[in-house]
Design an enzyme around this catalytic site. Sequence first.
Site, PDB file in Angstrom:
ATOM      1  N   GLY A 154     104.035  -8.011   7.578  1.00  0.00           N
ATOM      2  CA  GLY A 154     104.798  -7.600   6.418  1.00  0.00           C
ATOM      3  C   GLY A 154     105.751  -8.690   5.954  1.00  0.00           C
ATOM      4  N   CYS A 155     106.251  -8.548   4.746  1.00  0.00           N
ATOM      5  CA  CYS A 155     107.136  -9.565   4.177  1.00  0.00           C
ATOM      6  C   CYS A 155     108.478  -9.621   4.899  1.00  0.00           C
ATOM      7  CB  CYS A 155     107.318  -9.334   2.678  1.00  0.00           C
ATOM      8  SG  CYS A 155     107.789  -7.657   2.227  1.00  0.00           S
TER       9      CYS A 155
END
Length: 351
Positions: A154-155
Amino acid sequence: MTVEGKLRAAIVGSTGYGGVELIRLLQSHPKVEITSVISSSSAGDAIEEGFPHLTGIIDRRLDGVDPAQMAERADVVFTATPSGVSAKLVPQLLEVGLKVVDLSGDFRLKDGAEYEYWYKHTAPADEYLEQAVYGLCEVFGERVAGVDFISNPGCYPTATLLGLIPAIQAGWIKHDSIIIDAKSGVTGAGRGTSLMVHYAEINENLKTYKINKHQHIPEIEQTLTEIAGEKVTVTFTTHLVPMSRGIMSTMYAGMTGNYTEQDFVNLYREYYAGRPYVRVRDVGVIPATKEVSGSNYCDIGFATDARTGRVTIVSVIDNVVKGAAGQAIQNLNLMMGWEETLGLGYTPVYP
Protein backbone atom coordinates in the site's frame (compact mmCIF):
# COMPACT_ATOMS: atom_id res chain seq x y z
CA MET A 1 5.93 -12.61 -25.87
CA THR A 2 5.21 -10.38 -28.86
CA VAL A 3 7.14 -10.51 -32.10
CA GLU A 4 9.32 -7.67 -30.83
CA GLY A 5 10.32 -9.81 -27.85
CA LYS A 6 8.56 -7.58 -25.33
CA LEU A 7 6.51 -8.77 -22.39
CA ARG A 8 2.81 -8.21 -23.08
CA ALA A 9 1.03 -6.36 -20.27
CA ALA A 10 -2.65 -5.89 -19.48
CA ILE A 11 -3.90 -3.34 -16.98
CA VAL A 12 -7.16 -3.98 -15.12
CA GLY A 13 -8.58 -0.80 -13.65
CA SER A 14 -7.25 1.44 -16.40
CA THR A 15 -9.73 4.22 -15.62
CA GLY A 16 -8.39 4.74 -12.08
CA TYR A 17 -5.42 6.83 -11.04
CA GLY A 18 -3.20 3.81 -10.41
CA GLY A 19 -4.12 2.28 -13.76
CA VAL A 20 -3.56 5.42 -15.79
CA GLU A 21 -0.23 5.95 -14.02
CA LEU A 22 0.78 2.44 -15.06
CA ILE A 23 0.01 3.44 -18.64
CA ARG A 24 2.17 6.56 -18.35
CA LEU A 25 5.15 4.67 -16.95
CA LEU A 26 4.89 1.52 -19.07
CA GLN A 27 4.82 3.60 -22.26
CA SER A 28 8.53 4.22 -21.68
CA HIS A 29 9.47 0.71 -20.57
CA PRO A 30 11.91 -0.83 -23.06
CA LYS A 31 10.83 -4.43 -22.42
CA VAL A 32 7.06 -4.12 -22.00
CA GLU A 33 4.24 -3.51 -24.45
CA ILE A 34 0.74 -2.62 -23.26
CA THR A 35 -1.58 -4.95 -25.17
CA SER A 36 -4.83 -4.47 -23.25
CA VAL A 37 -6.36 -1.76 -21.09
CA ILE A 38 -9.33 -3.04 -19.15
CA SER A 39 -12.27 -1.56 -17.30
CA SER A 40 -15.41 -3.34 -16.17
CA SER A 41 -17.38 -0.09 -16.05
CA SER A 42 -16.23 1.48 -19.34
CA ALA A 43 -15.62 -1.47 -21.68
CA GLY A 44 -15.89 -0.43 -25.32
CA ASP A 45 -15.08 3.22 -24.70
CA ALA A 46 -11.92 4.79 -26.08
CA ILE A 47 -9.60 5.39 -23.16
CA GLU A 48 -9.08 9.01 -24.26
CA GLU A 49 -12.76 9.67 -23.53
CA GLY A 50 -12.01 9.48 -19.83
CA PHE A 51 -8.41 10.67 -20.06
CA PRO A 52 -8.02 13.21 -22.89
CA HIS A 53 -4.32 13.60 -22.06
CA LEU A 54 -3.78 10.14 -23.65
CA THR A 55 -5.05 11.33 -27.04
CA GLY A 56 -2.63 10.11 -29.70
CA ILE A 57 -0.66 8.13 -27.12
CA ILE A 58 -2.88 5.12 -26.40
CA ASP A 59 -5.11 4.46 -29.40
CA ARG A 60 -7.27 1.63 -28.12
CA ARG A 61 -10.64 0.91 -26.61
CA LEU A 62 -11.11 -0.46 -23.15
CA ASP A 63 -11.56 -4.22 -22.95
CA GLY A 64 -13.91 -5.98 -20.57
CA VAL A 65 -12.81 -8.28 -17.76
CA ASP A 66 -12.36 -11.69 -19.40
CA PRO A 67 -9.53 -13.86 -18.00
CA ALA A 68 -9.46 -16.17 -21.05
CA GLN A 69 -9.16 -13.20 -23.39
CA MET A 70 -6.44 -11.68 -21.19
CA ALA A 71 -4.48 -14.93 -21.39
CA GLU A 72 -4.50 -14.64 -25.19
CA ARG A 73 -3.34 -11.02 -25.20
CA ALA A 74 -0.97 -10.74 -22.25
CA ASP A 75 1.80 -12.37 -20.26
CA VAL A 76 1.41 -10.27 -17.11
CA VAL A 77 -1.60 -8.48 -15.64
CA PHE A 78 -1.53 -5.49 -13.32
CA THR A 79 -4.71 -5.46 -11.23
CA ALA A 80 -5.30 -1.88 -10.10
CA THR A 81 -8.72 -2.65 -8.69
CA PRO A 82 -10.63 -1.77 -5.52
CA SER A 83 -10.29 -4.15 -2.59
CA GLY A 84 -12.68 -7.06 -2.87
CA VAL A 85 -12.44 -7.21 -6.66
CA SER A 86 -8.93 -8.68 -6.93
CA ALA A 87 -9.77 -11.37 -4.37
CA LYS A 88 -12.17 -12.87 -6.92
CA LEU A 89 -10.32 -12.01 -10.15
CA VAL A 90 -6.69 -12.83 -9.39
CA PRO A 91 -7.20 -16.61 -8.81
CA GLN A 92 -8.82 -16.81 -12.25
CA LEU A 93 -5.86 -15.03 -13.82
CA LEU A 94 -3.34 -17.32 -12.14
CA GLU A 95 -5.31 -20.38 -13.22
CA VAL A 96 -5.00 -19.41 -16.90
CA GLY A 97 -1.23 -19.05 -16.54
CA LEU A 98 -0.82 -15.28 -16.23
CA LYS A 99 1.69 -13.51 -14.05
CA VAL A 100 0.01 -11.01 -11.72
CA VAL A 101 1.09 -7.85 -9.91
CA ASP A 102 -1.84 -6.90 -7.68
CA LEU A 103 -2.14 -3.29 -6.53
CA SER A 104 -5.18 -3.85 -4.32
CA GLY A 105 -4.97 -4.76 -0.65
CA ASP A 106 -6.56 -8.17 -1.04
CA PHE A 107 -3.45 -10.33 -0.74
CA ARG A 108 -1.17 -8.30 1.54
CA LEU A 109 -2.32 -9.80 4.83
CA LYS A 110 -1.47 -13.44 5.44
CA ASP A 111 -4.29 -13.97 7.95
CA GLY A 112 -7.64 -14.20 6.18
CA ALA A 113 -9.62 -13.44 9.34
CA GLU A 114 -7.59 -10.29 9.90
CA TYR A 115 -8.22 -9.24 6.30
CA GLU A 116 -11.96 -9.65 6.76
CA TYR A 117 -11.89 -7.64 10.01
CA TRP A 118 -10.09 -4.67 8.48
CA TYR A 119 -11.29 -4.73 4.86
CA LYS A 120 -14.88 -5.93 5.41
CA HIS A 121 -14.68 -8.32 2.44
CA THR A 122 -14.53 -12.10 2.19
CA ALA A 123 -10.89 -13.17 2.25
CA PRO A 124 -9.25 -14.98 -0.66
CA ALA A 125 -8.48 -18.66 -0.19
CA ASP A 126 -5.47 -19.34 2.04
CA GLU A 127 -3.52 -20.88 -0.85
CA TYR A 128 -3.52 -17.55 -2.68
CA LEU A 129 -2.65 -15.56 0.44
CA GLU A 130 0.32 -17.89 0.91
CA GLN A 131 1.34 -17.69 -2.75
CA ALA A 132 1.33 -13.89 -2.91
CA VAL A 133 4.79 -12.41 -2.34
CA TYR A 134 4.74 -9.05 -0.57
CA GLY A 135 6.75 -6.83 -2.88
CA LEU A 136 8.32 -4.13 -0.73
CA CYS A 137 11.20 -3.91 -3.17
CA GLU A 138 13.96 -2.43 -1.02
CA VAL A 139 13.37 -4.96 1.78
CA PHE A 140 12.03 -8.13 0.13
CA GLY A 141 13.23 -7.65 -3.44
CA GLU A 142 15.04 -10.98 -3.56
CA ARG A 143 11.79 -12.82 -2.78
CA VAL A 144 10.00 -11.67 -5.93
CA ALA A 145 12.58 -12.91 -8.42
CA GLY A 146 11.04 -15.55 -10.66
CA VAL A 147 7.63 -15.69 -8.94
CA ASP A 148 4.28 -15.40 -10.71
CA PHE A 149 2.26 -13.44 -8.16
CA ILE A 150 3.24 -10.26 -6.33
CA SER A 151 1.14 -8.28 -3.88
CA ASN A 152 2.17 -4.64 -4.25
CA PRO A 153 2.39 -2.79 -0.90
CA GLY A 154 0.00 0.00 0.00
CA CYS A 155 0.97 3.64 -0.40
CA TYR A 156 0.99 4.56 3.30
CA PRO A 157 2.80 1.33 4.27
CA THR A 158 5.49 1.93 1.63
CA ALA A 159 6.41 5.34 2.98
CA THR A 160 6.08 4.20 6.60
CA LEU A 161 7.89 0.88 6.39
CA LEU A 162 10.83 2.25 4.41
CA GLY A 163 11.13 4.91 7.10
CA LEU A 164 11.02 2.49 10.05
CA ILE A 165 12.54 -0.85 9.03
CA PRO A 166 16.27 -0.05 9.28
CA ALA A 167 15.82 1.35 12.81
CA ILE A 168 13.61 -1.59 13.83
CA GLN A 169 16.09 -4.13 12.48
CA ALA A 170 18.99 -2.41 14.24
CA GLY A 171 17.08 -2.32 17.54
CA TRP A 172 17.39 1.44 17.79
CA ILE A 173 13.74 2.24 18.54
CA LYS A 174 11.30 0.88 21.11
CA HIS A 175 8.66 -1.33 19.55
CA ASP A 176 5.86 -0.10 21.82
CA SER A 177 6.51 3.60 21.24
CA ILE A 178 5.84 4.10 17.52
CA ILE A 179 3.41 6.83 16.48
CA ILE A 180 2.82 7.44 12.77
CA ASP A 181 1.30 10.70 11.53
CA ALA A 182 0.65 10.25 7.80
CA LYS A 183 -0.74 12.72 5.26
CA SER A 184 -1.82 12.04 1.67
CA GLY A 185 -2.95 13.93 -1.39
CA VAL A 186 -6.49 13.31 -2.62
CA THR A 187 -5.50 10.86 -5.39
CA GLY A 188 -5.06 8.37 -2.56
CA ALA A 189 -8.85 8.30 -2.27
CA GLY A 190 -9.21 7.16 -5.88
CA ARG A 191 -11.05 8.75 -8.79
CA GLY A 192 -14.55 8.09 -7.53
CA THR A 193 -16.60 11.02 -6.32
CA SER A 194 -17.42 11.52 -2.64
CA LEU A 195 -18.15 14.38 -0.30
CA MET A 196 -14.80 13.85 1.41
CA VAL A 197 -12.83 14.85 -1.70
CA HIS A 198 -15.30 17.42 -3.03
CA TYR A 199 -13.34 20.60 -3.87
CA ALA A 200 -15.24 22.82 -1.46
CA GLU A 201 -14.73 20.27 1.33
CA ILE A 202 -10.99 19.65 0.92
CA ASN A 203 -9.68 22.97 -0.43
CA GLU A 204 -7.97 25.01 2.30
CA ASN A 205 -8.78 22.22 4.72
CA LEU A 206 -7.01 19.40 6.58
CA LYS A 207 -8.93 16.27 7.53
CA THR A 208 -8.06 13.26 9.61
CA TYR A 209 -9.90 10.02 8.92
CA LYS A 210 -10.14 6.36 9.96
CA ILE A 211 -8.45 7.03 13.29
CA ASN A 212 -7.23 3.68 14.69
CA LYS A 213 -9.30 1.95 11.99
CA HIS A 214 -7.28 2.31 8.80
CA GLN A 215 -6.86 -0.92 6.83
CA HIS A 216 -3.14 -0.26 6.40
CA ILE A 217 -2.50 -0.70 10.14
CA PRO A 218 -2.28 -4.52 10.04
CA GLU A 219 -0.08 -4.39 6.92
CA ILE A 220 2.40 -2.13 8.71
CA GLU A 221 2.31 -4.20 11.89
CA GLN A 222 2.63 -7.51 10.03
CA THR A 223 5.80 -6.37 8.28
CA LEU A 224 7.40 -4.68 11.30
CA THR A 225 6.67 -7.78 13.39
CA GLU A 226 8.44 -9.96 10.82
CA ILE A 227 11.48 -7.68 10.84
CA ALA A 228 11.59 -7.37 14.64
CA GLY A 229 10.94 -11.03 15.38
CA GLU A 230 8.34 -10.03 17.97
CA LYS A 231 4.95 -8.34 17.97
CA VAL A 232 5.05 -4.66 17.01
CA THR A 233 2.00 -2.42 17.36
CA VAL A 234 1.69 1.15 16.15
CA THR A 235 -0.57 4.15 16.48
CA PHE A 236 -1.36 5.22 12.93
CA THR A 237 -3.34 8.34 12.01
CA THR A 238 -4.04 9.43 8.45
CA HIS A 239 -4.87 12.86 7.08
CA LEU A 240 -6.10 14.14 3.74
CA VAL A 241 -4.44 17.34 2.50
CA PRO A 242 -5.46 19.59 -0.42
CA MET A 243 -2.90 18.46 -2.98
CA SER A 244 -3.14 15.91 -5.78
CA ARG A 245 -0.09 13.72 -5.17
CA GLY A 246 2.20 12.84 -2.34
CA ILE A 247 2.47 11.18 1.05
CA MET A 248 4.42 12.38 4.05
CA SER A 249 4.74 9.87 6.85
CA THR A 250 6.10 11.43 10.01
CA MET A 251 7.08 8.83 12.60
CA TYR A 252 7.93 9.29 16.26
CA ALA A 253 9.61 6.64 18.41
CA GLY A 254 11.57 6.32 21.62
CA MET A 255 15.24 5.49 21.06
CA THR A 256 16.97 2.62 22.82
CA GLY A 257 20.25 4.55 23.03
CA ASN A 258 21.82 7.95 22.59
CA TYR A 259 21.82 8.05 18.80
CA THR A 260 22.48 11.19 16.79
CA GLU A 261 21.02 12.28 13.48
CA GLN A 262 24.31 11.38 11.82
CA ASP A 263 24.05 7.89 13.31
CA PHE A 264 20.64 7.46 11.67
CA VAL A 265 21.88 8.81 8.35
CA ASN A 266 24.79 6.36 8.39
CA LEU A 267 22.58 3.42 9.40
CA TYR A 268 20.01 4.06 6.68
CA ARG A 269 22.55 4.71 3.95
CA GLU A 270 24.22 1.42 4.76
CA TYR A 271 20.88 -0.43 4.81
CA TYR A 272 19.73 1.02 1.49
CA ALA A 273 23.11 0.92 -0.25
CA GLY A 274 22.64 -0.08 -3.87
CA ARG A 275 18.90 0.55 -3.80
CA PRO A 276 18.38 3.33 -6.34
CA TYR A 277 15.00 4.63 -5.17
CA VAL A 278 15.66 5.43 -1.52
CA ARG A 279 17.48 8.70 -0.91
CA VAL A 280 18.61 9.37 2.66
CA ARG A 281 19.01 13.07 3.33
CA ASP A 282 21.97 14.74 5.01
CA VAL A 283 21.73 15.83 8.64
CA GLY A 284 19.37 18.77 9.01
CA VAL A 285 17.67 18.24 5.64
CA ILE A 286 14.04 17.12 5.89
CA PRO A 287 12.34 16.02 2.63
CA ALA A 288 9.12 17.45 1.20
CA THR A 289 6.52 15.75 -1.00
CA LYS A 290 7.15 17.97 -4.04
CA GLU A 291 10.76 16.76 -4.12
CA VAL A 292 9.63 13.27 -5.15
CA SER A 293 6.51 14.16 -7.18
CA GLY A 294 6.11 12.15 -10.38
CA SER A 295 9.00 9.85 -9.47
CA ASN A 296 9.65 6.46 -7.86
CA TYR A 297 11.83 7.89 -5.09
CA CYS A 298 11.34 7.63 -1.36
CA ASP A 299 13.24 10.34 0.53
CA ILE A 300 13.94 10.02 4.25
CA GLY A 301 15.19 12.51 6.85
CA PHE A 302 15.71 12.52 10.62
CA ALA A 303 15.63 14.68 13.71
CA THR A 304 16.71 13.29 17.08
CA ASP A 305 15.88 14.85 20.45
CA ALA A 306 18.26 14.11 23.30
CA ARG A 307 15.88 15.85 25.72
CA THR A 308 13.02 13.41 25.12
CA GLY A 309 15.04 10.45 23.90
CA ARG A 310 12.93 10.27 20.75
CA VAL A 311 13.62 10.32 17.03
CA THR A 312 11.41 11.82 14.35
CA ILE A 313 11.65 10.12 10.95
CA VAL A 314 10.13 11.81 7.90
CA SER A 315 9.52 9.73 4.77
CA VAL A 316 7.97 11.06 1.55
CA ILE A 317 6.79 9.40 -1.65
CA ASP A 318 4.52 10.07 -4.61
CA ASN A 319 1.55 7.92 -3.62
CA VAL A 320 0.61 7.14 -7.24
CA VAL A 321 4.16 6.19 -8.30
CA LYS A 322 6.26 4.71 -5.49
CA GLY A 323 3.05 4.01 -3.60
CA ALA A 324 1.39 2.21 -6.51
CA ALA A 325 2.32 2.07 -10.22
CA GLY A 326 6.05 2.75 -9.94
CA GLN A 327 6.65 0.12 -7.29
CA ALA A 328 4.50 -2.32 -9.29
CA ILE A 329 6.82 -1.86 -12.28
CA GLN A 330 9.85 -2.09 -10.01
CA ASN A 331 8.42 -5.41 -8.79
CA LEU A 332 7.89 -6.57 -12.37
CA ASN A 333 11.52 -5.78 -13.16
CA LEU A 334 12.70 -7.81 -10.17
CA MET A 335 10.26 -10.63 -11.00
CA MET A 336 11.66 -10.89 -14.52
CA GLY A 337 15.31 -10.55 -13.52
CA TRP A 338 15.67 -7.22 -15.31
CA GLU A 339 17.46 -4.08 -14.23
CA GLU A 340 15.46 -2.63 -11.35
CA THR A 341 15.32 0.84 -12.87
CA LEU A 342 13.88 -0.07 -16.29
CA GLY A 343 11.02 2.23 -17.23
CA LEU A 344 11.39 4.25 -14.04
CA GLY A 345 14.08 6.80 -14.85
CA TYR A 346 11.91 9.80 -14.05
CA THR A 347 13.30 12.94 -12.45
CA PRO A 348 10.85 14.39 -9.91
CA VAL A 349 8.61 17.11 -11.35
CA TYR A 350 9.57 20.40 -9.69
CA PRO A 351 8.15 22.85 -8.90
